[in-house]
Design an enzyme around this catalytic site. Structure first.
Site, short mmCIF file in Angstrom:
data_model
loop_
_atom_site.label_atom_id
_atom_site.label_comp_id
_atom_site.label_asym_id
_atom_site.label_seq_id
_atom_site.Cartn_x
_atom_site.Cartn_y
_atom_site.Cartn_z
N LEU A 131 20.46 -27.61 -8.98
CA LEU A 131 19.16 -27.15 -8.28
C LEU A 131 18.89 -25.73 -8.41
O LEU A 131 18.48 -24.87 -7.41
CB LEU A 131 19.07 -27.55 -6.64
CG LEU A 131 19.02 -28.99 -6.50
CD1 LEU A 131 19.19 -29.35 -5.08
CD2 LEU A 131 17.78 -29.65 -7.20
N GLU A 165 0.85 -1.45 0.00
CA GLU A 165 0.09 -0.08 0.01
C GLU A 165 1.09 1.35 -0.03
O GLU A 165 0.58 2.25 -0.84
CB GLU A 165 -1.08 -0.04 1.04
CG GLU A 165 -1.75 -1.28 1.19
CD GLU A 165 -1.43 -2.13 2.20
OE1 GLU A 165 -0.06 -2.56 2.04
OE2 GLU A 165 -2.15 -3.01 2.71
N ARG A 215 17.86 -21.63 -14.02
CA ARG A 215 18.80 -21.39 -15.17
C ARG A 215 17.70 -20.85 -16.15
O ARG A 215 17.57 -21.35 -17.37
CB ARG A 215 19.60 -22.68 -15.87
CG ARG A 215 20.61 -23.17 -14.75
CD ARG A 215 21.36 -24.21 -15.42
NE ARG A 215 20.59 -25.51 -15.44
CZ ARG A 215 20.36 -26.25 -14.61
NH1 ARG A 215 20.58 -26.11 -13.29
NH2 ARG A 215 19.87 -27.48 -15.01
N SER A 263 17.62 -40.58 -15.12
CA SER A 263 16.19 -39.71 -15.23
C SER A 263 16.29 -38.58 -15.98
O SER A 263 15.60 -37.63 -15.97
CB SER A 263 15.97 -39.41 -13.78
OG SER A 263 16.98 -38.55 -13.20
N1 LIG Z 1 12.04 -37.57 -12.41
C1 LIG Z 1 12.18 -36.81 -11.06
O1 LIG Z 1 11.25 -36.01 -10.77
C2 LIG Z 1 13.15 -37.35 -10.25
C3 LIG Z 1 13.40 -36.32 -9.22
C4 LIG Z 1 14.39 -36.60 -8.39
C5 LIG Z 1 15.00 -37.77 -8.33
N2 LIG Z 1 14.86 -38.58 -9.40
C6 LIG Z 1 15.37 -39.81 -9.32
O2 LIG Z 1 15.07 -40.40 -8.29
C7 LIG Z 1 16.11 -41.64 -7.88
C8 LIG Z 1 16.66 -41.17 -6.58
O3 LIG Z 1 15.18 -41.65 -5.47
P1 LIG Z 1 15.30 -42.37 -4.24
O4 LIG Z 1 14.20 -42.90 -3.81
O5 LIG Z 1 16.40 -43.65 -4.60
O6 LIG Z 1 16.47 -41.39 -3.28
P2 LIG Z 1 15.74 -39.96 -2.48
O7 LIG Z 1 14.60 -39.81 -2.12
O8 LIG Z 1 16.34 -39.04 -3.41
O9 LIG Z 1 16.86 -40.32 -1.25
C9 LIG Z 1 16.68 -41.09 -0.36
C10 LIG Z 1 17.33 -40.81 0.99
O10 LIG Z 1 16.91 -39.57 1.44
C11 LIG Z 1 16.89 -39.69 3.02
N3 LIG Z 1 15.26 -39.63 3.50
C12 LIG Z 1 14.44 -40.03 2.74
N4 LIG Z 1 13.54 -40.02 3.51
C13 LIG Z 1 13.88 -39.53 4.90
C14 LIG Z 1 13.18 -39.30 6.16
N5 LIG Z 1 12.19 -39.43 6.26
N6 LIG Z 1 14.38 -38.97 7.20
C15 LIG Z 1 15.65 -38.63 6.91
N7 LIG Z 1 15.99 -39.02 5.69
C16 LIG Z 1 15.35 -39.26 4.76
C17 LIG Z 1 17.91 -40.49 3.40
O11 LIG Z 1 19.05 -40.22 3.26
P3 LIG Z 1 20.29 -40.99 4.45
O12 LIG Z 1 20.42 -42.46 3.76
O13 LIG Z 1 21.30 -40.32 4.03
O14 LIG Z 1 19.56 -40.83 5.76
C18 LIG Z 1 17.33 -41.62 2.02
O15 LIG Z 1 18.39 -42.71 1.82
C19 LIG Z 1 17.42 -41.16 -8.87
O16 LIG Z 1 17.21 -42.29 -9.73
C20 LIG Z 1 16.92 -39.76 -9.34
O17 LIG Z 1 17.56 -39.42 -10.64
C21 LIG Z 1 13.66 -38.36 -10.36
#
Ligand SMILES: NC(=O)c1ccc[n+]([C@@H]2O[C@H](COP(=O)([O-])OP(=O)(O)OC[C@H]3O[C@@H](n4cnc5c(N)ncnc54)[C@H](OP(=O)(O)O)[C@@H]3O)[C@@H](O)[C@H]2O)c1
Length: 316
Positions: free
Chosen positions: A208, A55, A211, A172
């Protein structure tokens, strides 16, 4: 309730409020348009850091033309003076405006109805609840912080038609095309913080950042969810600075936020590809029955981005 013209001017005020999104916390990102004889004489939105208020900015632009004018503002003008500036309701009274149209009452207990009451006491006509849904959307971060004590959280997923976010190998990049990715970067610019799980961080080393030419400085603060990291659980987000958090996966992280009931908005970019056995978009989100799964998400926007489809959902 106002008329059609009121709704149009308020839509313009909401668009201005969007400009300030992600830059004003802990203050709300308010938009304001001042109209005199059917013409805009002042426009304002909350400035970075929260001051000047919308405002004050609009009144400064309008100058003498604000006398007798109508003011459209997305949030009730504040009633409280602070050491950073005067109360907006007092500024509006001093400027001699004739009418104030408000989209939303300010939930801040220091104002909460007192701003509108002060304007009315000064003889100004006040019309409330015009353009409320759009204003709620534009100021979702502030409103979520006020109501729930945490930022507004958006989950972004980029999937194939069959709901995969990666090949079985983990690859991915890229599932969606250039237009969808540019849109996702614009979304990044509208958030103060962005978070991925440690799995995604390790596998993809994502930048992240934003860009998009001209918006590079709007790159959000990067966070990684990891039991041994800075953000150790989804519940830690209440302590984040800023009112907007974008969660960009992966599957386990997205599921953790959903299980905790912390996702307010879902951005689903879907590419016209099939992956088959690959990585599912989500891990276990604790759904015991289909009845529980229904009725949780409401479609708020959808559009085509190149060959990809974007759907935006709000949590119910
Ligand atoms: N297409 C898309 O939109 C997209 C986006 C992102 C990623 N991706 C793909 O997804 C894949 C990775 O996914 P992901 O499921 O394997 O891994 P993620 O979700 O990226 O990471 C998993 C890690 O996150 C942490 N975490 C998750 N939940 C938690 C909680 N409640 N408390 C504390 N820490 C937690 C843990 O880390 P710590 O083990 O260190 O505790 C766990 O090992 C890759 O292939 C990537 O390329 C695709």
């Amino acid at each position: 309730m106002g008329d059609l013209n009121d709704s149009r001017w308020m839509a313009a005020a909401c668009a201005l409020s969007e400009r300030a999104r992600g830059r004003t916390a802990p203050n709300p990102n308010v938009g304001c348009v001042i109209v005199s004889k059917g013409r805009v004489v002042g426009r304002g939105w909350t400035q970075p850091g929260g001051r000047p208020h919308a405002e004050a900015a609009a009144l400064a632009q309008a100058g003498e033309k604000s006398r007798g004018a109508t003011v459209y503002v997305t949030l009730e003008p504040c009633a409280h003076q602070s050491d950073r500036g005067p109360a907006c309701s007092d500024l509006l009274i001093a400027a001699g405006v004739a009418r104030v149209v408000i989209a939303l009452e300010d939930p801040d207990p220091r104002t909460n109805g007192a701003g509108a009451a002060r304007l009315r006491e000064a003889g100004i006509e006040v019309t409330e609840r015009v353009g409320t849904p759009a204003a709620r959307q534009a100021m979702a971060g502030f409103l979520t912080r006020q109501a729930k004590g945490r930022p507004h959280v958006t989950l972004k997923l980029a999937t194939s038609l069959d709901g995969r976010i990666a090949l079985a190998s983990g690859e991915s990049r890229w599932i969606t095309g250039a237009a969808a990715r540019a849109h996702a970067h614009l979304e990044r610019a509208r958030h103060e913080s962005i978070l991925v799980g440690r799995g995604t961080w390790d596998m993809d080393s994502p930048a992240l950042d934003v860009r998009l030419r001209g918006l590079e400085a709007r790159s959000p603060r990067r966070l990684v969810l990891s039991a041994s990291g800075e953000v150790r659980s989804p519940g830690d987000i209440a302590h984040l600075e800023g009112d907007h958090l974008l969660v960009e996966g992966g599957a386990e992280t997205a599921a953790s936020f959903l299980r905790a009931g912390l996702i307010d908005r879902l951005l689903l970019y879907r590419a016209p590809i099939l992956i088959g056995s690959g990585k599912a978009a989500l891990g276990d989100i604790g759904m015991g029955s289909l009845a529980e799964a229904h009725g949780r998400w409401r479609l708020t926007d959808e559009r085509q981005l190149g060959s990809d489809r974007l759907e935006v959902y709000a949590a119910q």
